[in-house]
Write a protein that holds these residues in place. Structure first.
Motif, PDB file in Angstrom:
ATOM      1  N   ALA A 173      12.817  66.066  65.614  1.00  0.00           N
ATOM      2  CA  ALA A 173      12.893  64.694  65.075  1.00  0.00           C
ATOM      3  C   ALA A 173      13.992  63.904  65.781  1.00  0.00           C
ATOM      4  CB  ALA A 173      13.158  64.740  63.574  1.00  0.00           C
ATOM      5  N   ALA A 174      15.104  64.568  66.117  1.00  0.00           N
ATOM      6  CA  ALA A 174      16.211  63.869  66.787  1.00  0.00           C
ATOM      7  C   ALA A 174      15.759  63.370  68.157  1.00  0.00           C
ATOM      8  CB  ALA A 174      17.411  64.802  66.939  1.00  0.00           C
ATOM      9  N   THR A 175      15.042  64.210  68.882  1.00  0.00           N
ATOM     10  CA  THR A 175      14.538  63.808  70.206  1.00  0.00           C
ATOM     11  C   THR A 175      13.582  62.631  70.051  1.00  0.00           C
ATOM     12  OG1 THR A 175      14.696  66.095  70.891  1.00  0.00           O
ATOM     13  CG2 THR A 175      13.321  64.678  72.256  1.00  0.00           C
ATOM     14  N   ASN A 176      12.670  62.733  69.074  1.00  0.00           N
ATOM     15  CA  ASN A 176      11.672  61.673  68.894  1.00  0.00           C
ATOM     16  C   ASN A 176      12.310  60.363  68.449  1.00  0.00           C
ATOM     17  OD1 ASN A 176       9.722  63.396  69.718  1.00  0.00           O
ATOM     18  ND2 ASN A 176       8.910  63.852  67.679  1.00  0.00           N
ATOM     19  N   LEU A 177      13.282  60.452  67.546  1.00  0.00           N
ATOM     20  CA  LEU A 177      13.969  59.226  67.093  1.00  0.00           C
ATOM     21  C   LEU A 177      14.707  58.554  68.248  1.00  0.00           C
ATOM     22  CD1 LEU A 177      15.256  60.228  63.606  1.00  0.00           C
ATOM     23  CD2 LEU A 177      14.654  57.918  64.194  1.00  0.00           C
ATOM     24  N   GLN A 178      15.322  59.378  69.059  1.00  0.00           N
ATOM     25  CA  GLN A 178      16.081  58.818  70.181  1.00  0.00           C
ATOM     26  C   GLN A 178      15.128  58.129  71.175  1.00  0.00           C
ATOM     27  OE1 GLN A 178      17.311  61.354  73.123  1.00  0.00           O
ATOM     28  NE2 GLN A 178      18.493  59.751  74.142  1.00  0.00           N
ATOM     29  N   LYS A 179      13.982  58.771  71.439  1.00  0.00           N
ATOM     30  CA  LYS A 179      12.992  58.163  72.349  1.00  0.00           C
ATOM     31  C   LYS A 179      12.510  56.819  71.802  1.00  0.00           C
ATOM     32  CE  LYS A 179      10.704  62.172  74.451  1.00  0.00           C
ATOM     33  NZ  LYS A 179       9.407  62.789  74.701  1.00  0.00           N
ATOM     34  N   ASP A 188       5.185  54.078  61.624  1.00  0.00           N
ATOM     35  CA  ASP A 188       5.559  53.731  63.004  1.00  0.00           C
ATOM     36  C   ASP A 188       7.002  54.099  63.308  1.00  0.00           C
ATOM     37  OD1 ASP A 188       3.136  52.838  63.554  1.00  0.00           O
ATOM     38  OD2 ASP A 188       3.596  50.681  63.448  1.00  0.00           O
ATOM     39  N   SER A 189       7.874  53.913  62.307  1.00  0.00           N
ATOM     40  CA  SER A 189       9.309  54.095  62.560  1.00  0.00           C
ATOM     41  C   SER A 189       9.956  55.076  61.606  1.00  0.00           C
ATOM     42  CB  SER A 189      10.024  52.737  62.397  1.00  0.00           C
ATOM     43  OG  SER A 189       9.362  51.750  63.134  1.00  0.00           O
ATOM     44  N   THR A 190       9.142  55.817  60.861  1.00  0.00           N
ATOM     45  CA  THR A 190       9.682  56.692  59.811  1.00  0.00           C
ATOM     46  C   THR A 190       9.233  58.139  60.037  1.00  0.00           C
ATOM     47  OG1 THR A 190       9.423  54.802  58.328  1.00  0.00           O
ATOM     48  CG2 THR A 190       9.962  56.906  57.301  1.00  0.00           C
ATOM     49  N   PHE A 191      10.204  59.043  59.939  1.00  0.00           N
ATOM     50  CA  PHE A 191       9.931  60.467  60.119  1.00  0.00           C
ATOM     51  C   PHE A 191      10.227  61.181  58.796  1.00  0.00           C
ATOM     52  CE2 PHE A 191      10.723  58.747  64.236  1.00  0.00           C
ATOM     53  CZ  PHE A 191       9.981  59.497  65.134  1.00  0.00           C
ATOM     54  N   VAL A 192       9.648  62.361  58.646  1.00  0.00           N
ATOM     55  CA  VAL A 192      10.007  63.197  57.496  1.00  0.00           C
ATOM     56  C   VAL A 192      10.355  64.583  58.038  1.00  0.00           C
ATOM     57  CG1 VAL A 192       7.636  63.921  56.945  1.00  0.00           C
ATOM     58  CG2 VAL A 192       9.349  63.929  55.162  1.00  0.00           C
ATOM     59  N   VAL A 193      11.445  65.143  57.523  1.00  0.00           N
ATOM     60  CA  VAL A 193      11.962  66.403  58.074  1.00  0.00           C
ATOM     61  C   VAL A 193      12.382  67.327  56.927  1.00  0.00           C
ATOM     62  CG1 VAL A 193      13.555  67.381  59.790  1.00  0.00           C
ATOM     63  CG2 VAL A 193      12.969  64.961  59.929  1.00  0.00           C
ATOM     64  N   GLY A 194      12.077  68.613  57.066  1.00  0.00           N
ATOM     65  CA  GLY A 194      12.507  69.601  56.064  1.00  0.00           C
ATOM     66  C   GLY A 194      11.572  69.661  54.872  1.00  0.00           C
ATOM     67  N   ASP A 195      12.092  70.144  53.748  1.00  0.00           N
ATOM     68  CA  ASP A 195      11.279  70.341  52.542  1.00  0.00           C
ATOM     69  C   ASP A 195      10.586  69.069  52.063  1.00  0.00           C
ATOM     70  OD1 ASP A 195      12.195  72.935  52.452  1.00  0.00           O
ATOM     71  OD2 ASP A 195      13.078  72.793  50.443  1.00  0.00           O
ATOM     72  N   ALA A 196      11.138  67.910  52.398  1.00  0.00           N
ATOM     73  CA  ALA A 196      10.548  66.635  51.941  1.00  0.00           C
ATOM     74  C   ALA A 196       9.146  66.445  52.493  1.00  0.00           C
ATOM     75  CB  ALA A 196      11.438  65.470  52.353  1.00  0.00           C
ATOM     76  N   GLY A 197       8.843  67.113  53.604  1.00  0.00           N
ATOM     77  CA  GLY A 197       7.532  66.961  54.226  1.00  0.00           C
ATOM     78  C   GLY A 197       6.682  68.201  54.073  1.00  0.00           C
ATOM     79  N   ALA A 213      13.975  55.595  60.734  1.00  0.00           N
ATOM     80  CA  ALA A 213      14.577  56.390  59.646  1.00  0.00           C
ATOM     81  C   ALA A 213      13.946  57.766  59.576  1.00  0.00           C
ATOM     82  CB  ALA A 213      14.387  55.681  58.302  1.00  0.00           C
ATOM     83  N   ALA A 214      14.702  58.690  58.996  1.00  0.00           N
ATOM     84  CA  ALA A 214      14.164  60.029  58.727  1.00  0.00           C
ATOM     85  C   ALA A 214      14.401  60.358  57.260  1.00  0.00           C
ATOM     86  CB  ALA A 214      14.846  61.065  59.612  1.00  0.00           C
ATOM     87  N   VAL A 215      13.336  60.749  56.593  1.00  0.00           N
ATOM     88  CA  VAL A 215      13.422  61.137  55.183  1.00  0.00           C
ATOM     89  C   VAL A 215      13.697  62.638  55.135  1.00  0.00           C
ATOM     90  CG1 VAL A 215      12.172  61.226  52.983  1.00  0.00           C
ATOM     91  CG2 VAL A 215      11.751  59.339  54.593  1.00  0.00           C
ATOM     92  N   CYS A 216      14.903  62.995  54.702  1.00  0.00           N
ATOM     93  CA  CYS A 216      15.331  64.414  54.692  1.00  0.00           C
ATOM     94  C   CYS A 216      15.831  64.746  53.288  1.00  0.00           C
ATOM     95  CB  CYS A 216      16.463  64.634  55.698  1.00  0.00           C
ATOM     96  SG  CYS A 216      16.162  63.980  57.337  1.00  0.00           S
ATOM     97  N   LEU A 217      15.085  64.330  52.274  1.00  0.00           N
ATOM     98  CA  LEU A 217      15.581  64.380  50.900  1.00  0.00           C
ATOM     99  C   LEU A 217      15.346  65.726  50.214  1.00  0.00           C
ATOM    100  CD1 LEU A 217      14.460  60.793  49.818  1.00  0.00           C
ATOM    101  CD2 LEU A 217      16.800  61.563  50.286  1.00  0.00           C
ATOM    102  N   GLY A 218      14.780  66.697  50.953  1.00  0.00           N
ATOM    103  CA  GLY A 218      14.600  68.019  50.349  1.00  0.00           C
ATOM    104  C   GLY A 218      13.510  68.007  49.286  1.00  0.00           C
ATOM    105  N   SER A 219      13.642  68.899  48.330  1.00  0.00           N
ATOM    106  CA  SER A 219      12.599  69.043  47.314  1.00  0.00           C
ATOM    107  C   SER A 219      13.232  69.271  45.951  1.00  0.00           C
ATOM    108  CB  SER A 219      11.711  70.241  47.661  1.00  0.00           C
ATOM    109  OG  SER A 219      12.522  71.404  47.770  1.00  0.00           O
ATOM    110  N   GLU A 220      12.387  69.199  44.941  1.00  0.00           N
ATOM    111  CA  GLU A 220      12.832  69.523  43.578  1.00  0.00           C
ATOM    112  C   GLU A 220      12.012  70.705  43.081  1.00  0.00           C
ATOM    113  OE1 GLU A 220      13.393  66.308  40.939  1.00  0.00           O
ATOM    114  OE2 GLU A 220      14.962  65.622  42.320  1.00  0.00           O
ATOM    115  N   THR A 221      12.453  71.282  42.002  1.00  0.00           N
ATOM    116  CA  THR A 221      11.704  72.398  41.422  1.00  0.00           C
ATOM    117  C   THR A 221      10.393  71.880  40.837  1.00  0.00           C
ATOM    118  OG1 THR A 221      13.777  73.486  40.932  1.00  0.00           O
ATOM    119  CG2 THR A 221      11.854  74.257  39.705  1.00  0.00           C
TER     120      THR A 221
END
Ligand SMILES: Cc1cc2nc3c(=O)[nH]c(=O)nc-3n(C[C@H](O)[C@H](O)[C@H](O)COP(=O)(O)OP(=O)(O)OC[C@H]3O[C@@H](n4cnc5c(N)ncnc54)[C@H](O)[C@@H]3O)c2cc1C
Length: 411
Positions: free
Chosen positions: A317-323, A284-293, A98-106
C-alpha cells in the motif's frame, strides 16, 4: 496535498513509517488513531497473566513516528467518493489519498447473550477484565470457557491455564491453595482458592481453522498438555449469565466466558470488513489495509486476518500510495494512471504461544518447546526493534522467556 492514514496498528504504523521516508516533504501526512498509541495486539493475551506486559506493548505514537502529524480522534465514517474522513468530534478531514487501517472488532453474530455476557480480547482493557474475572474464578475453583479457537482463542486459553498453574499449588494433602507470589501482582488473587478448569470451544473440526494440518495437530497437543479441555465441532448458540449453550443441547457452566469467535469491521466502515482488490484500493484515492479489509490477493486467495498480513499489505500500500501521489503532483491530465503493485500473500510460517509453551510452523517444519518459544520471542522483539523501540523489544524477550529483568537471567 494531504495523505491520511486512519488507524495506527500494524497496518497503519508500518504504512505511515514508510510514507514518512518516501513522500515529498510538502505532502501533509496525517495519522489518525483513537488511542494515540500503537498496540502490539498479538501479545495482548499475555496481559491476562502478566499485567506488566501492557507497558511493553503499548507504544506512544510520538515515539515511533517522526514527521507525521498525529491526531488522536475516532473516525466514524470514511467516504471514498468524496475523499473525506469524518471524526466523532465533527471534524471533517478532506484528503488527496488515504488508507483505512482501522483493524477489526469482535464479531458476535447476533448469538443471544454472547455480547452481553462474554469478555472479548482485543484491547488491554479486555485482558485486564479477563484477568480480574479469572482470578475470582480460580479462587472459587471455577470454570473458564473460551469460545473460538483461532489465533487469539488458542493463546487466551493457554494464558488462562498457565495463570491457573501459577496460582494454584496442590499441597501435600491434595488440597489446592492460591500461591500469592506466583506472578507480578498475584496479590489481587482473592486467597483461599482452589482450581480452574479451562475449556476451549471450536465449531470447526480442528483448532486453528484454516491453518496447515501439522500446525493444528501440534497446537491441539500443546493445549491438551497445558490441561485445556479442547472441544471441536462445538458450536456456541447462546449464553446466559452462567452457562454457554451449544448446538445439540449441551450447556457448559462458566465463571469466566471469553469470546474470540471471529472479527467484523469497525463502525466506521459500517461494521463490515471492506472488500478490496489485490492492489488494496477501494476507491480512486482510498486504500484499505490489514484487518479492516477482506482482501483477495493477486493469486485469488483470501488473505488471513493477521498481524503479518497487515504488515505485508502495508508495504505494498505504501508503494501504491506513493505512486499515486507522484502521479497527482505531476498535474498532467494526459498522463496515464500509474500501474499499481498487486499484493500476493505468502507466509514464512505461523507462531502461537500456549502459556509458557509455543508452536511454530516454519515452512513444512513444526517446532514446539524451547525452539518455538525462542522463535516467538525473537519475532516479537524483531518487530519492536524494527519500529525503533529497542527498550520494549528487550522487555518483551524477558517476558516471553520468563526472565526477570531485575536478575542476571535477563539478556
Ligand atoms: C489476542 C490476540 C492474539 C493474536 N495473535 C496473533 C498472532 O499470533 N499472529 C498474528 O499474525 N496475528 C495475531 N493476532 C491478530 C492481529 O493482532 C491482527 O490481525 C492485527 O492486529 C491486525 O492489524 P491492523 O493494523 O489491521 O489492526 P489493529 O492492529 O487492530 O490496529 C487498528 C488501529 O486502529 C485504531 N482504531 C480502530 N478503530 C478506530 C476508529 N474508529 N478511529 C480511530 N482509530 C481507530 C485502533 O486503536 C488501532 O490502533 C492476534 C489478535 C489477538 C486479539
Amino acid at each position: 496535498m494531504r495523505v491520511l492514514v486512519l488507524g495506527a496498528g500494524y497496518a497503519g504504523l508500518t504504512l505511515a513509517r514508510k510514507l514518512e521516508r518516501t513522500l515529498p516533504d510538502d505532502v501533509d501526512l496525517v495519522v489518525v488513531d483513537d488511542t494515540g498509541t500503537h498496540l502490539v495486539q498479538h501479545e495482548v493475551h499475555r496481559v491476562v497473566r502478566k499485567p506488566r506486559v501492557a507497558e511493553h506493548i503499548t507504544l506512544d505514537l510520538e515515539d515511533v513516528l517522526e514527521s507525521a502529524t498525529i491526531l488522536e480522534g475516532e473516525v466514524v465514517d470514511v467516504d471514498p467518493d468524496a475523499n473525506e474522513a469524518h471524526l466523532a468530534d465533527g471534524t471533517v478531514l478532506a484528503y488527496d489519498a488515504a488508507a483505512v487501517c482501522l483493524g477489526s472488532e469482535t464479531a458476535y453474530y447476533d448469538l443471544p447473550g454472547v455480547r452481553e455476557h462474554a469478555i472479548p480480547c482485543k484491547r488491554v482493557s479486555h485482558a485486564r477484565r479477563i484477568r480480574e474475572s479469572v482470578l475470582d474464578a480460580i479462587a472459587l475453583g471455577g470454570h473458564a470457557v473460551v469460545g473460538g479457537a483461532g489465533l487469539s482463542g488458542i493463546q487466551v486459553a493457554g494464558e488462562l491455564a498457565a495463570l491457573r498453574d501459577e496460582h494454584v499449588n496442590a499441597d501435600t494433602d491434595g488440597e489446592a491453595t492460591v500461591d500469592e507470589n506466583a506472578d507480578d501482582d498475584a496479590d489481587d488473587a482473592s486467597g483461599g482458592g482452589s482450581d480452574l478448569s479451562v475449556t476451549l470451544l471450536e465449531m470447526q473440526d480442528a483448532v486453528a481453522p484454516g491453518f496447515p494440518e501439522p500446525f493444528q495437530r501440534a497446537v491441539h497437543d500443546a493445549l491438551e498438555d497445558a490441561d485445556v479441555d479442547v472441544r471441536t465441532n462445538a458450536t456456541v448458540e447462546r449464553a446466559t449469565a452462567d452457562a454457554v449453550e451449544l448446538a445439540g443441547g449441551d450447556a457448559i457452566e462458566y465463571d469466566t466466558f471469553v469470546w474470540t469467535g471471529g472479527i467484523a469491521g469497525t463502525p466506521a466502515t459500517g461494521g463490515e470488513r471492506v472488500d478490496a482488490r489485490a492492489d488494496l484500493r477501494v476507491g480512486d484515492s482510498t486504500f484499505v489495509v490489514g484487518d479492516a479489509g477482506e482482501v483477495v490477493d493477486a493469486d485469488g486467495e483470501a488473505v488471513p486476518a493477521s498481524a503479518q498480513s497487515a504488515i505485508r499489505e502495508a508495504r505494498v500500500a505504501a508503494t501504491n500510495l506513493q505512486k499515486l501521489v507522484e502521479h497527482r503532483r505531476q498535474n498532467d491530465p494526459g498522463a496515464f494512471e500509474p500501474t499499481l503493485e498487486r499484493f500476493t500473500f505468502s507466509s514464512p510460517g505461523w507462531l502461537v504461544s500456549v502459556g509458557n509453551d509455543a508452536v511454530a510452523q516454519v515452512g513444512p517444519t513444526v517446532l514446539t518447546g524451547r525452539a518455538a518459544v525462542a522463535l516467538k520471542a525473537s519475532v516479537g522483539a524483531g518487530y519492536l526493534s524494527g519500529i525503533g523501540d529497542l527498550r520494549n523489544a528487550t522487555n518483551l524477550v524477558n517476558d516471553e522467556l520468563g526472565l526477570d529483568p531485575g536478575t542476571d537471567d535477563a539478556p
